[in-house]
Design a protein around this motif. Structure first.
Motif, PDB file in Angstrom:
ATOM      1  N   ALA A 155       0.821  -1.215   0.000  1.00  0.00           N
ATOM      2  CA  ALA A 155       0.000   0.000   0.000  1.00  0.00           C
ATOM      3  C   ALA A 155       0.849   1.258   0.000  1.00  0.00           C
ATOM      4  O   ALA A 155       0.467   2.284  -0.571  1.00  0.00           O
ATOM      5  CB  ALA A 155      -0.941  -0.012   1.209  1.00  0.00           C
ATOM      6  N   PHE A 156       2.032   1.173   0.623  1.00  0.00           N
ATOM      7  CA  PHE A 156       2.887   2.356   0.721  1.00  0.00           C
ATOM      8  C   PHE A 156       4.098   2.285  -0.216  1.00  0.00           C
ATOM      9  O   PHE A 156       4.986   3.128  -0.131  1.00  0.00           O
ATOM     10  CB  PHE A 156       3.344   2.546   2.168  1.00  0.00           C
ATOM     11  N   GLY A 157       4.135   1.285  -1.100  1.00  0.00           N
ATOM     12  CA  GLY A 157       5.228   1.192  -2.068  1.00  0.00           C
ATOM     13  C   GLY A 157       6.566   0.856  -1.460  1.00  0.00           C
ATOM     14  O   GLY A 157       7.610   1.192  -2.029  1.00  0.00           O
ATOM     15  N   MET A 158       6.568   0.174  -0.324  1.00  0.00           N
ATOM     16  CA  MET A 158       7.819  -0.196   0.327  1.00  0.00           C
ATOM     17  C   MET A 158       8.398  -1.447  -0.322  1.00  0.00           C
ATOM     18  O   MET A 158       7.677  -2.286  -0.860  1.00  0.00           O
ATOM     19  CB  MET A 158       7.589  -0.432   1.819  1.00  0.00           C
ATOM     20  N   ALA A 159       9.728  -1.567  -0.258  1.00  0.00           N
ATOM     21  CA  ALA A 159      10.410  -2.717  -0.860  1.00  0.00           C
ATOM     22  C   ALA A 159      11.642  -3.044  -0.025  1.00  0.00           C
ATOM     23  O   ALA A 159      12.701  -2.463  -0.217  1.00  0.00           O
ATOM     24  CB  ALA A 159      10.799  -2.404  -2.308  1.00  0.00           C
TER      25      ALA A 159
END
Length: 401
Positions: free
Chosen positions: A101-105
Protein backbone atom coordinates in the motif's frame (compact mmCIF):
# COMPACT_ATOMS: atom_id res chain seq x y z
CA UNK A 1 4.66 -24.40 -36.99
CA UNK A 2 5.75 -22.60 -33.83
CA UNK A 3 5.20 -24.39 -30.53
CA UNK A 4 3.17 -22.23 -28.11
CA UNK A 5 5.27 -20.93 -25.25
CA UNK A 6 4.21 -22.00 -21.73
CA UNK A 7 2.42 -19.40 -19.66
CA UNK A 8 4.40 -17.89 -16.78
CA UNK A 9 3.07 -17.40 -13.25
CA UNK A 10 5.03 -16.02 -10.31
CA UNK A 11 3.72 -16.84 -6.84
CA UNK A 12 4.69 -14.97 -3.68
CA UNK A 13 4.01 -16.69 -0.38
CA UNK A 14 3.65 -14.81 2.90
CA UNK A 15 3.92 -16.08 6.46
CA UNK A 16 0.63 -17.71 7.43
CA UNK A 17 -0.81 -21.15 8.00
CA UNK A 18 -2.77 -20.80 4.75
CA UNK A 19 0.55 -21.21 2.92
CA UNK A 20 -0.10 -24.95 2.79
CA UNK A 21 -2.99 -24.33 0.37
CA UNK A 22 -0.60 -22.86 -2.16
CA UNK A 23 0.87 -26.32 -2.73
CA UNK A 24 -2.31 -27.30 -4.60
CA UNK A 25 -2.15 -24.11 -6.66
CA UNK A 26 1.47 -24.74 -7.68
CA UNK A 27 0.91 -28.42 -8.42
CA UNK A 28 -2.19 -27.78 -10.54
CA UNK A 29 -0.50 -25.03 -12.54
CA UNK A 30 2.46 -27.30 -13.30
CA UNK A 31 0.18 -30.17 -14.34
CA UNK A 32 -1.55 -27.76 -16.74
CA UNK A 33 1.72 -26.89 -18.44
CA UNK A 34 2.29 -23.52 -16.74
CA UNK A 35 5.81 -22.44 -15.75
CA UNK A 36 5.82 -21.48 -12.08
CA UNK A 37 8.38 -19.49 -10.09
CA UNK A 38 8.02 -18.99 -6.35
CA UNK A 39 9.18 -16.41 -3.83
CA UNK A 40 8.93 -17.12 -0.11
CA UNK A 41 9.29 -14.48 2.57
CA UNK A 42 11.33 -15.33 5.66
CA UNK A 43 8.10 -15.76 7.62
CA UNK A 44 6.64 -18.06 4.96
CA UNK A 45 9.50 -20.51 5.53
CA UNK A 46 8.21 -21.07 9.07
CA UNK A 47 5.13 -22.72 7.54
CA UNK A 48 6.35 -24.31 4.29
CA UNK A 49 9.80 -25.08 2.94
CA UNK A 50 11.45 -23.99 -0.30
CA UNK A 51 12.15 -27.67 -0.98
CA UNK A 52 8.42 -28.48 -0.98
CA UNK A 53 7.64 -25.72 -3.47
CA UNK A 54 10.69 -26.50 -5.61
CA UNK A 55 9.58 -30.13 -5.85
CA UNK A 56 6.04 -29.18 -6.89
CA UNK A 57 7.13 -26.52 -9.41
CA UNK A 58 10.21 -28.38 -10.72
CA UNK A 59 12.21 -25.18 -10.21
CA UNK A 60 14.16 -23.74 -7.27
CA UNK A 61 12.05 -21.56 -4.98
CA UNK A 62 13.57 -18.16 -4.17
CA UNK A 63 14.12 -16.61 -0.75
CA UNK A 64 15.80 -13.46 0.56
CA UNK A 65 19.08 -15.39 0.68
CA UNK A 66 18.99 -15.52 -3.11
CA UNK A 67 18.08 -11.83 -3.27
CA UNK A 68 21.19 -10.66 -1.48
CA UNK A 69 23.65 -12.99 -3.23
CA UNK A 70 25.24 -11.61 -6.46
CA UNK A 71 25.14 -14.94 -8.31
CA UNK A 72 22.71 -13.99 -11.06
CA UNK A 73 23.58 -12.30 -14.34
CA UNK A 74 20.91 -9.66 -13.66
CA UNK A 75 19.28 -8.55 -10.39
CA UNK A 76 16.92 -11.33 -9.37
CA UNK A 77 13.92 -9.11 -8.67
CA UNK A 78 14.29 -7.51 -12.12
CA UNK A 79 14.60 -10.89 -13.81
CA UNK A 80 11.54 -12.31 -12.06
CA UNK A 81 9.49 -9.14 -12.50
CA UNK A 82 10.06 -9.06 -16.25
CA UNK A 83 9.49 -12.82 -16.57
CA UNK A 84 6.05 -13.01 -14.95
CA UNK A 85 2.77 -12.73 -16.85
CA UNK A 86 0.76 -12.96 -13.63
CA UNK A 87 1.98 -12.43 -10.06
CA UNK A 88 -0.15 -14.02 -7.32
CA UNK A 89 0.53 -13.36 -3.64
CA UNK A 90 -1.05 -15.92 -1.32
CA UNK A 91 -1.38 -15.76 1.56
CA UNK A 92 -1.08 -12.00 1.69
CA UNK A 93 -0.25 -10.99 5.27
CA UNK A 94 -1.08 -7.70 6.98
CA UNK A 95 2.62 -6.87 6.89
CA UNK A 96 3.05 -7.37 3.14
CA UNK A 97 -0.27 -5.63 2.50
CA UNK A 98 0.97 -2.52 4.33
CA UNK A 99 4.24 -2.56 2.37
CA UNK A 100 2.41 -2.78 -0.96
CA UNK A 101 0.00 0.00 0.00
CA UNK A 102 2.89 2.36 0.72
CA UNK A 103 5.23 1.19 -2.07
CA UNK A 104 7.82 -0.20 0.33
CA UNK A 105 10.41 -2.72 -0.86
CA UNK A 106 12.60 -4.35 1.77
CA UNK A 107 12.68 -7.98 0.64
CA UNK A 108 12.67 -10.03 -2.56
CA UNK A 109 8.88 -10.25 -2.73
CA UNK A 110 8.11 -6.55 -2.42
CA UNK A 111 11.03 -5.52 -4.63
CA UNK A 112 9.76 -7.86 -7.35
CA UNK A 113 6.28 -6.32 -7.16
CA UNK A 114 7.78 -2.90 -7.87
CA UNK A 115 10.03 -4.31 -10.60
CA UNK A 116 7.12 -5.91 -12.46
CA UNK A 117 4.28 -4.55 -14.58
CA UNK A 118 2.03 -7.63 -14.82
CA UNK A 119 -1.31 -7.93 -12.99
CA UNK A 120 -0.99 -8.86 -9.32
CA UNK A 121 -3.55 -11.12 -7.65
CA UNK A 122 -3.89 -10.72 -3.88
CA UNK A 123 -5.35 -13.43 -1.62
CA UNK A 124 -5.21 -12.23 1.99
CA UNK A 125 -5.38 -14.45 5.07
CA UNK A 126 -5.28 -13.45 8.72
CA UNK A 127 -7.07 -13.54 12.06
CA UNK A 128 -10.50 -11.88 12.05
CA UNK A 129 -9.51 -9.09 14.45
CA UNK A 130 -6.43 -8.36 12.35
CA UNK A 131 -8.41 -8.36 9.12
CA UNK A 132 -11.08 -6.03 10.51
CA UNK A 133 -8.64 -3.44 11.86
CA UNK A 134 -9.37 -0.04 10.33
CA UNK A 135 -5.80 0.43 9.15
CA UNK A 136 -5.74 -2.99 7.46
CA UNK A 137 -9.03 -2.29 5.68
CA UNK A 138 -7.69 1.12 4.61
CA UNK A 139 -4.64 -0.52 3.05
CA UNK A 140 -6.84 -3.15 1.39
CA UNK A 141 -9.19 -0.59 -0.10
CA UNK A 142 -6.25 1.46 -1.32
CA UNK A 143 -4.89 -1.48 -3.30
CA UNK A 144 -8.37 -2.41 -4.52
CA UNK A 145 -8.61 0.97 -6.28
CA UNK A 146 -5.29 0.40 -8.05
CA UNK A 147 -5.98 -1.08 -11.50
CA UNK A 148 -2.91 -3.27 -11.31
CA UNK A 149 -4.06 -5.19 -8.25
CA UNK A 150 -6.81 -7.80 -8.39
CA UNK A 151 -8.32 -8.74 -5.07
CA UNK A 152 -9.85 -11.96 -3.79
CA UNK A 153 -12.11 -11.39 -0.77
CA UNK A 154 -11.59 -13.39 2.39
CA UNK A 155 -14.11 -16.04 3.36
CA UNK A 156 -15.65 -16.61 6.77
CA UNK A 157 -15.29 -19.80 8.78
CA UNK A 158 -13.21 -21.55 11.40
CA UNK A 159 -9.69 -20.11 11.39
CA UNK A 160 -6.49 -21.78 12.58
CA UNK A 161 -6.64 -19.61 15.72
CA UNK A 162 -10.03 -21.22 16.53
CA UNK A 163 -11.80 -17.94 15.82
CA UNK A 164 -14.89 -18.16 13.62
CA UNK A 165 -15.15 -15.19 11.31
CA UNK A 166 -13.72 -13.43 8.27
CA UNK A 167 -10.10 -13.85 7.27
CA UNK A 168 -9.90 -17.26 5.58
CA UNK A 169 -7.88 -17.25 2.39
CA UNK A 170 -9.72 -18.08 -0.82
CA UNK A 171 -9.61 -21.77 -1.70
CA UNK A 172 -7.18 -23.04 -4.37
CA UNK A 173 -9.85 -23.53 -7.11
CA UNK A 174 -10.87 -19.87 -6.77
CA UNK A 175 -7.25 -18.70 -6.91
CA UNK A 176 -6.57 -20.92 -9.92
CA UNK A 177 -9.64 -19.63 -11.77
CA UNK A 178 -8.59 -16.01 -11.23
CA UNK A 179 -5.04 -16.78 -12.41
CA UNK A 180 -6.48 -18.37 -15.55
CA UNK A 181 -8.61 -15.29 -16.14
CA UNK A 182 -5.64 -12.96 -15.75
CA UNK A 183 -3.58 -15.04 -18.17
CA UNK A 184 -6.35 -14.49 -20.73
CA UNK A 185 -7.13 -10.83 -20.08
CA UNK A 186 -3.71 -9.58 -18.93
CA UNK A 187 -5.64 -7.77 -16.20
CA UNK A 188 -8.15 -6.03 -18.47
CA UNK A 189 -11.30 -4.85 -16.66
CA UNK A 190 -13.57 -4.04 -19.58
CA UNK A 191 -16.76 -4.84 -17.65
CA UNK A 192 -16.28 -2.34 -14.83
CA UNK A 193 -19.56 -0.51 -14.28
CA UNK A 194 -21.54 -3.23 -16.08
CA UNK A 195 -24.12 -5.58 -14.59
CA UNK A 196 -24.21 -9.10 -15.99
CA UNK A 197 -27.19 -11.40 -15.44
CA UNK A 198 -26.57 -15.10 -16.07
CA UNK A 199 -28.73 -18.20 -15.86
CA UNK A 200 -27.09 -21.56 -15.24
CA UNK A 201 -27.79 -25.24 -14.75
CA UNK A 202 -30.83 -27.33 -15.49
CA UNK A 203 -34.36 -26.85 -14.21
CA UNK A 204 -36.48 -29.56 -12.63
CA UNK A 205 -40.18 -29.95 -13.36
CA UNK A 206 -41.66 -32.10 -10.58
CA UNK A 207 -44.77 -34.24 -10.85
CA UNK A 208 -44.50 -35.23 -7.18
CA UNK A 209 -42.12 -34.19 -4.37
CA UNK A 210 -39.40 -36.70 -5.36
CA UNK A 211 -39.77 -37.19 -9.13
CA UNK A 212 -39.14 -34.71 -11.90
CA UNK A 213 -38.31 -34.16 -15.56
CA UNK A 214 -34.77 -32.84 -15.85
CA UNK A 215 -31.56 -32.87 -17.85
CA UNK A 216 -27.84 -33.49 -17.23
CA UNK A 217 -26.78 -29.83 -17.01
CA UNK A 218 -24.49 -29.14 -14.03
CA UNK A 219 -24.27 -25.36 -14.34
CA UNK A 220 -20.49 -25.37 -14.85
CA UNK A 221 -20.70 -23.22 -17.99
CA UNK A 222 -22.85 -20.62 -16.26
CA UNK A 223 -20.49 -20.58 -13.28
CA UNK A 224 -17.55 -20.03 -15.62
CA UNK A 225 -19.38 -17.13 -17.27
CA UNK A 226 -20.05 -15.61 -13.85
CA UNK A 227 -16.40 -15.98 -12.83
CA UNK A 228 -15.14 -14.46 -16.08
CA UNK A 229 -17.49 -11.49 -15.77
CA UNK A 230 -16.53 -10.96 -12.13
CA UNK A 231 -12.82 -11.09 -12.93
CA UNK A 232 -13.34 -8.50 -15.67
CA UNK A 233 -14.93 -6.11 -13.20
CA UNK A 234 -18.68 -6.68 -13.60
CA UNK A 235 -21.36 -6.87 -10.96
CA UNK A 236 -22.74 -10.38 -11.47
CA UNK A 237 -26.07 -12.00 -10.65
CA UNK A 238 -26.24 -15.77 -11.17
CA UNK A 239 -29.65 -17.44 -11.29
CA UNK A 240 -29.05 -21.18 -11.15
CA UNK A 241 -30.99 -24.40 -10.95
CA UNK A 242 -30.04 -27.26 -8.60
CA UNK A 243 -26.25 -27.47 -8.66
CA UNK A 244 -23.34 -28.84 -6.68
CA UNK A 245 -20.56 -26.27 -6.86
CA UNK A 246 -19.04 -23.54 -4.74
CA UNK A 247 -19.81 -20.04 -5.97
CA UNK A 248 -17.07 -17.42 -5.46
CA UNK A 249 -17.63 -14.52 -3.12
CA UNK A 250 -18.69 -11.37 -4.91
CA UNK A 251 -21.36 -13.03 -7.07
CA UNK A 252 -25.02 -12.46 -6.19
CA UNK A 253 -26.65 -15.89 -6.18
CA UNK A 254 -30.31 -16.75 -6.69
CA UNK A 255 -31.14 -20.47 -6.47
CA UNK A 256 -34.24 -21.79 -8.23
CA UNK A 257 -35.67 -25.18 -9.14
CA UNK A 258 -38.30 -24.88 -11.86
CA UNK A 259 -38.47 -23.03 -15.16
CA UNK A 260 -41.23 -20.84 -13.74
CA UNK A 261 -39.02 -19.78 -10.83
CA UNK A 262 -36.12 -19.08 -13.17
CA UNK A 263 -38.35 -17.00 -15.43
CA UNK A 264 -39.54 -14.90 -12.49
CA UNK A 265 -36.00 -14.18 -11.32
CA UNK A 266 -34.59 -13.47 -14.78
CA UNK A 267 -37.41 -11.08 -15.66
CA UNK A 268 -37.26 -9.50 -12.21
CA UNK A 269 -33.55 -8.72 -12.60
CA UNK A 270 -33.64 -7.81 -16.30
CA UNK A 271 -34.10 -4.06 -15.80
CA UNK A 272 -30.73 -3.56 -14.08
CA UNK A 273 -28.63 -5.74 -16.40
CA UNK A 274 -26.40 -4.61 -19.25
CA UNK A 275 -25.57 -8.12 -20.46
CA UNK A 276 -27.94 -11.08 -20.12
CA UNK A 277 -26.72 -14.61 -20.82
CA UNK A 278 -29.13 -17.55 -20.87
CA UNK A 279 -26.79 -20.51 -20.48
CA UNK A 280 -29.24 -22.57 -18.42
CA UNK A 281 -30.70 -25.76 -19.85
CA UNK A 282 -34.34 -24.86 -19.24
CA UNK A 283 -37.04 -27.51 -19.52
CA UNK A 284 -39.28 -27.38 -22.59
CA UNK A 285 -42.22 -29.16 -20.96
CA UNK A 286 -43.56 -29.89 -17.48
CA UNK A 287 -46.08 -32.37 -16.06
CA UNK A 288 -49.61 -31.05 -16.34
CA UNK A 289 -50.54 -32.34 -12.88
CA UNK A 290 -48.57 -32.16 -9.63
CA UNK A 291 -49.14 -34.52 -6.68
CA UNK A 292 -48.34 -32.91 -3.34
CA UNK A 293 -47.48 -36.29 -1.81
CA UNK A 294 -45.20 -38.97 -3.22
CA UNK A 295 -47.12 -41.20 -5.60
CA UNK A 296 -46.90 -44.92 -4.83
CA UNK A 297 -45.23 -46.85 -7.62
CA UNK A 298 -48.49 -48.59 -8.43
CA UNK A 299 -50.16 -45.20 -8.91
CA UNK A 300 -47.70 -43.84 -11.44
CA UNK A 301 -49.46 -43.00 -14.71
CA UNK A 302 -48.62 -45.06 -17.78
CA UNK A 303 -48.47 -41.84 -19.80
CA UNK A 304 -47.44 -38.54 -18.27
CA UNK A 305 -49.53 -35.61 -19.50
CA UNK A 306 -47.27 -32.68 -20.39
CA UNK A 307 -47.61 -29.01 -21.19
CA UNK A 308 -45.18 -26.40 -22.49
CA UNK A 309 -43.31 -24.13 -20.09
CA UNK A 310 -42.86 -20.42 -20.87
CA UNK A 311 -39.94 -19.63 -23.17
CA UNK A 312 -37.75 -17.48 -20.92
CA UNK A 313 -35.37 -16.11 -23.52
CA UNK A 314 -38.23 -15.12 -25.82
CA UNK A 315 -39.75 -13.09 -22.99
CA UNK A 316 -36.38 -11.50 -22.23
CA UNK A 317 -35.96 -10.55 -25.90
CA UNK A 318 -39.39 -8.88 -25.94
CA UNK A 319 -38.56 -6.74 -22.91
CA UNK A 320 -34.89 -5.92 -23.37
CA UNK A 321 -33.84 -2.33 -24.00
CA UNK A 322 -31.59 -1.11 -26.86
CA UNK A 323 -28.57 -0.73 -24.56
CA UNK A 324 -28.85 -4.34 -23.36
CA UNK A 325 -27.12 -7.35 -24.94
CA UNK A 326 -28.94 -10.69 -24.87
CA UNK A 327 -26.98 -13.88 -25.51
CA UNK A 328 -28.44 -17.37 -25.82
CA UNK A 329 -27.03 -20.88 -25.86
CA UNK A 330 -27.94 -23.71 -28.21
CA UNK A 331 -26.82 -27.14 -27.06
CA UNK A 332 -26.92 -29.34 -30.16
CA UNK A 333 -25.91 -32.67 -31.62
CA UNK A 334 -24.78 -33.13 -35.19
CA UNK A 335 -24.91 -29.86 -37.14
CA UNK A 336 -24.73 -27.19 -34.45
CA UNK A 337 -24.59 -24.06 -36.60
CA UNK A 338 -27.82 -24.17 -38.63
CA UNK A 339 -30.17 -24.70 -35.64
CA UNK A 340 -28.35 -22.03 -33.64
CA UNK A 341 -28.56 -19.53 -36.49
CA UNK A 342 -32.29 -20.19 -36.81
CA UNK A 343 -32.74 -19.71 -33.05
CA UNK A 344 -30.70 -16.49 -33.14
CA UNK A 345 -33.03 -14.97 -35.75
CA UNK A 346 -36.33 -16.39 -34.50
CA UNK A 347 -35.82 -15.25 -30.93
CA UNK A 348 -34.19 -11.93 -31.87
CA UNK A 349 -31.02 -12.46 -29.84
CA UNK A 350 -27.89 -10.35 -30.14
CA UNK A 351 -25.62 -13.40 -30.14
CA UNK A 352 -25.78 -17.12 -29.57
CA UNK A 353 -23.37 -19.86 -28.51
CA UNK A 354 -23.74 -23.12 -30.41
CA UNK A 355 -22.05 -25.90 -28.48
CA UNK A 356 -21.98 -29.63 -29.19
CA UNK A 357 -23.12 -32.01 -26.47
CA UNK A 358 -22.19 -35.14 -28.45
CA UNK A 359 -18.44 -34.54 -28.57
CA UNK A 360 -15.93 -35.99 -26.09
CA UNK A 361 -15.07 -33.74 -23.11
CA UNK A 362 -17.61 -31.08 -24.11
CA UNK A 363 -21.08 -30.03 -23.06
CA UNK A 364 -22.98 -31.19 -19.98
CA UNK A 365 -20.90 -31.97 -16.90
CA UNK A 366 -17.53 -31.48 -18.56
CA UNK A 367 -14.87 -29.04 -17.36
CA UNK A 368 -14.18 -28.20 -21.01
CA UNK A 369 -16.26 -27.04 -23.95
CA UNK A 370 -16.14 -25.95 -27.58
CA UNK A 371 -18.48 -23.73 -29.53
CA UNK A 372 -19.31 -21.54 -32.49
CA UNK A 373 -20.31 -17.95 -31.69
CA UNK A 374 -22.81 -16.24 -34.01
CA UNK A 375 -24.32 -12.76 -33.95
CA UNK A 376 -26.78 -10.55 -35.84
CA UNK A 377 -23.96 -8.97 -37.86
CA UNK A 378 -23.23 -12.32 -39.49
CA UNK A 379 -20.04 -13.07 -37.61
CA UNK A 380 -19.18 -16.69 -36.89
CA UNK A 381 -16.21 -17.56 -34.67
CA UNK A 382 -15.24 -21.13 -33.92
CA UNK A 383 -13.71 -21.79 -30.52
CA UNK A 384 -11.76 -25.07 -30.32
CA UNK A 385 -11.86 -27.25 -27.20
CA UNK A 386 -10.76 -25.33 -24.09
CA UNK A 387 -11.75 -24.91 -20.47
CA UNK A 388 -15.21 -23.48 -19.84
CA UNK A 389 -13.62 -20.45 -18.19
CA UNK A 390 -11.55 -19.80 -21.32
CA UNK A 391 -14.67 -20.20 -23.45
CA UNK A 392 -16.44 -17.67 -21.24
CA UNK A 393 -13.66 -15.14 -21.78
CA UNK A 394 -13.73 -15.77 -25.54
CA UNK A 395 -17.46 -15.02 -25.47
CA UNK A 396 -16.97 -11.69 -23.67
CA UNK A 397 -14.22 -10.85 -26.18
CA UNK A 398 -16.62 -11.69 -29.02
CA UNK A 399 -19.54 -9.54 -27.85
CA UNK A 400 -17.30 -6.58 -27.01
CA UNK A 401 -15.29 -6.77 -30.22
Amino acid sequence: MLTPQPRRVLIGIGGGIAAYKVCEVVSTLFKNGVEVRIILTNSAQKFITPLTLATLSRHPAYTDENFWQPIYSRPLHIELGEWAEVFAIAPLTANTLAKLAFGMADNLLTNTVLASTCPVLLAPAMNTDMWEQQVVQRNWQQLATNSRFHTLPTASGLLACDRVGAGRMAEPPEILAYIQSLLHTAGKRDLVGKRVLISAGGTREHFDPVRFIGNPSTGKMGLALAQAALHRGAKVTLVHGPANFDIPLGIEVIAVVSAKEMQEEMLGNLHSADVIIMSAAVADVKPREYAHEKLPKRSLPEALALEAVPDIITELAKRKQPHQTLIGFAAQTGDIVAPALEKLQRKNLDAIVANPVDQPDSGFGSDNNQAVFLDQQGRQVKIPPCSKLQLAHHLFDFVSG
